[in-house]
Structure formats: structure tokens, C-alpha cells
Design a protein around this motif. Structure first.
Motif, PDB file in Angstrom:
ATOM      1  N   ARG A   4     -15.321 -17.063  18.145  1.00 49.88           N
ATOM      2  CA  ARG A   4     -16.596 -17.572  17.629  1.00 49.88           C
ATOM      3  C   ARG A   4     -16.430 -18.115  16.216  1.00 49.88           C
ATOM      4  N   ARG A   5     -15.675 -17.384  15.406  1.00 50.90           N
ATOM      5  CA  ARG A   5     -15.426 -17.838  14.031  1.00 50.90           C
ATOM      6  C   ARG A   5     -14.662 -19.169  14.056  1.00 50.90           C
ATOM      7  N   ALA A   6     -13.674 -19.291  14.947  1.00 51.48           N
ATOM      8  CA  ALA A   6     -12.927 -20.548  15.071  1.00 51.48           C
ATOM      9  C   ALA A   6     -13.851 -21.680  15.531  1.00 51.48           C
ATOM     10  N   LEU A   7     -14.766 -21.374  16.453  1.00 50.49           N
ATOM     11  CA  LEU A   7     -15.737 -22.388  16.900  1.00 50.49           C
ATOM     12  C   LEU A   7     -16.589 -22.873  15.731  1.00 50.49           C
ATOM     13  N   LEU A   8     -17.134 -21.928  14.962  1.00 49.77           N
ATOM     14  CA  LEU A   8     -18.002 -22.297  13.841  1.00 49.77           C
ATOM     15  C   LEU A   8     -17.235 -23.055  12.760  1.00 49.77           C
ATOM     16  N   ASN A   9     -16.025 -22.589  12.445  1.00 50.95           N
ATOM     17  CA  ASN A   9     -15.232 -23.277  11.425  1.00 50.95           C
ATOM     18  C   ASN A   9     -14.866 -24.688  11.868  1.00 50.95           C
ATOM     19  N   THR A  10     -14.486 -24.831  13.132  1.00 51.75           N
ATOM     20  CA  THR A  10     -14.124 -26.150  13.650  1.00 51.75           C
ATOM     21  C   THR A  10     -15.333 -27.068  13.640  1.00 51.75           C
ATOM     22  N   ARG A  11     -16.476 -26.555  14.079  1.00 53.52           N
ATOM     23  CA  ARG A  11     -17.692 -27.381  14.108  1.00 53.52           C
ATOM     24  C   ARG A  11     -18.114 -27.773  12.692  1.00 53.52           C
ATOM     25  N   LEU A  21     -14.519 -28.609  21.574  1.00 51.71           N
ATOM     26  CA  LEU A  21     -14.651 -27.609  20.524  1.00 51.71           C
ATOM     27  C   LEU A  21     -14.046 -26.279  20.969  1.00 51.71           C
ATOM     28  N   LEU A  22     -14.348 -25.870  22.203  1.00 43.50           N
ATOM     29  CA  LEU A  22     -13.798 -24.618  22.723  1.00 43.50           C
ATOM     30  C   LEU A  22     -12.279 -24.710  22.862  1.00 43.50           C
ATOM     31  N   GLN A  23     -11.772 -25.840  23.339  1.00 45.92           N
ATOM     32  CA  GLN A  23     -10.322 -25.995  23.480  1.00 45.92           C
ATOM     33  C   GLN A  23      -9.624 -25.851  22.126  1.00 45.92           C
ATOM     34  N   THR A  24     -10.210 -26.439  21.099  1.00 46.36           N
ATOM     35  CA  THR A  24      -9.622 -26.339  19.757  1.00 46.36           C
ATOM     36  C   THR A  24      -9.625 -24.889  19.285  1.00 46.36           C
ATOM     37  N   ALA A  25     -10.750 -24.197  19.484  1.00 50.54           N
ATOM     38  CA  ALA A  25     -10.847 -22.796  19.065  1.00 50.54           C
ATOM     39  C   ALA A  25      -9.870 -21.920  19.845  1.00 50.54           C
ATOM     40  N   LEU A  26      -9.716 -22.192  21.139  1.00 53.89           N
ATOM     41  CA  LEU A  26      -8.765 -21.410  21.946  1.00 53.89           C
ATOM     42  C   LEU A  26      -7.320 -21.702  21.533  1.00 53.89           C
TER      43      LEU A  26
END
Length: 196
Positions: free
Chosen positions: A91-98, A65-70
Motif C-alpha cells: 500500500r505504501r508503494a502504491l501511494l508513493n508511486t501514485r 500502478l499495482l505492477q510497479t508496487a509489486l
């Protein structure tokens, strides 16, 4: 919610000979600037990984999840104008991806009843603390996804109600009411009632 952008990250580039391993403080302010994406990741990865682990029970999924957000942040790196917004952007990318993962959850994925055991912290009774920790996470994982995200950001990431609202793109009132309902559910959780 919109993220401020700029035309180039070259303004944030380090002078020749400066190490990229450390962030720099802006003159006249306490906000760090990062001369490169790599320096940002090195400086902030532990905190961001903790956020990712709060959103999913599986440590391997948290790393993915973190790799995708990064990766999403890297693509937008040159457009991000205000480096104070970097953590919020990730954080927004983490939440959107999740959230996307929840929506298209594969059939072979399932939630487990037991959470991975972290390293025991020194203290009075590690077994009791671990049992309470496990009971708390099981209770948090039972919350609806949106309430769980708000509880994680408010109490595990220690964001204010306004910061949580900004990250999630909702009003402060929505955060207050959702967190209040979530805490009510946690207070009524049978495992936590027994642990008190």
C-alpha cells in the motif's frame, strides 16, 4: 516510517512438495505466511488491485500502478521480516508511486468527467445506485490528493485511523483532521446534495 526487514526469505520457504498456491497459517496465530512472492500475489492481488483502483480513475492505470508496487515489493521480498507488514508495504508503494506520478504528470494526461461503469450489483434500482456511485466518485476525485488517499484508506479499504496514519507516515491527528475536512467537502458537494 520504517519497514521491518530480515536477512533472508528462506525461513518463509515452503517445505518440499507443498503447493505454493496457498498461504499457510503460522502455528499458534492467525496471520498467514507466504512461502513465495508468487503465492502472496495470488492470494492478495484482488484486494491490492481494489486499493490501486481507488487511487486512480482509470482501470488500466490502476493495473500499472499495482505492477510497479509489486515490482518494488519483489525487490525487497527477501528483506521483509514481518509478513504481517506485506500489505502495508505494498500500500505504501502504491501511494508513493501514485504521488510520484502526480508530481510528474504528463501534459497529455487529463481527468475525465465520467468514471468506468462497474458490473451492476443486484438490488432495487441499479440505475439510481449507479448514479449515486458515479456522483460519489466524482466528488472523491475532486478532493486534494492527500485527502483522497486518506478517505480511500479509511472508508474504502476500511483501515483504522492508526493504520491509515501508519501507511501514510503521518500522525493520527493529521488523519482525523484531513478526513474531517474531506467529509465536509463531500457533504457540500452539489451533486451529492442533489442525490440525497
Amino acid at each position: 516510517m520504517t519497514t521491518p526487514v530480515c536477512t533472508s526469505a528462506s525461513a518463509a520457504a515452503a517445505p518440499a512438495g507443498q503447493t505454493l498456491a496457498h498461504s499457510r497459517l503460522r502455528p499458534g496465530g492467525g496471520t498467514p505466511t507466504y512461502p513465495s512472492f508468487a503465492s502472496y500475489v495470488r492470494a492478495r492481488q484482488p484486494v491490492l488491485l481494489r486499493t490501486a483502483r481507488s487511487l486512480t480513475a482509470n482501470p488500466c492505470d490502476a493495473e500499472d500502478l499495482l505492477q510497479t508496487a509489486l515490482a518494488k515489493t519483489y525487490v525487497a521480498w527477501e528483506r521483509i521480516e514481518d509478513q504481517r507488514a506485506l500489505d502495508g508495504y505494498v500500500r505504501r508503494a502504491l501511494l508513493n508511486t501514485r504521488t510520484s506520478q502526480w508530481r510528474k504528470r504528463r501534459v497529455d494526461e487529463f481527468a475525465c468527467d465520467e468514471l468506468p461503469e462497474p458490473e451492476p450489483a443486484p438490488g432495487d434500482d441499479p440505475a439510481e445506485r449507479q448514479a449515486l456511485h458515479d456522483a460519489m466518485w466524482r466528488a472523491v476525485m475532486k478532493l486534494p490528493a492527500r485527502q483522497r488517499a486518506m478517505v480511500v484508506l479509511r472508508y474504502y479499504e476500511d483501515l483504522s485511523e492508526a493504520q491509515t496514519a501508519e501507511v501514510l507516515g503521518v500522525s493520527v491527528g493529521t488523519v482525523k483532521s484531513a478526513v474531517s475536512r474531506a467529509l465536509g467537502k463531500l457533504r457540500e458537494d452539489p451533486e451529492l446534495v442533489l442525490a440525497r
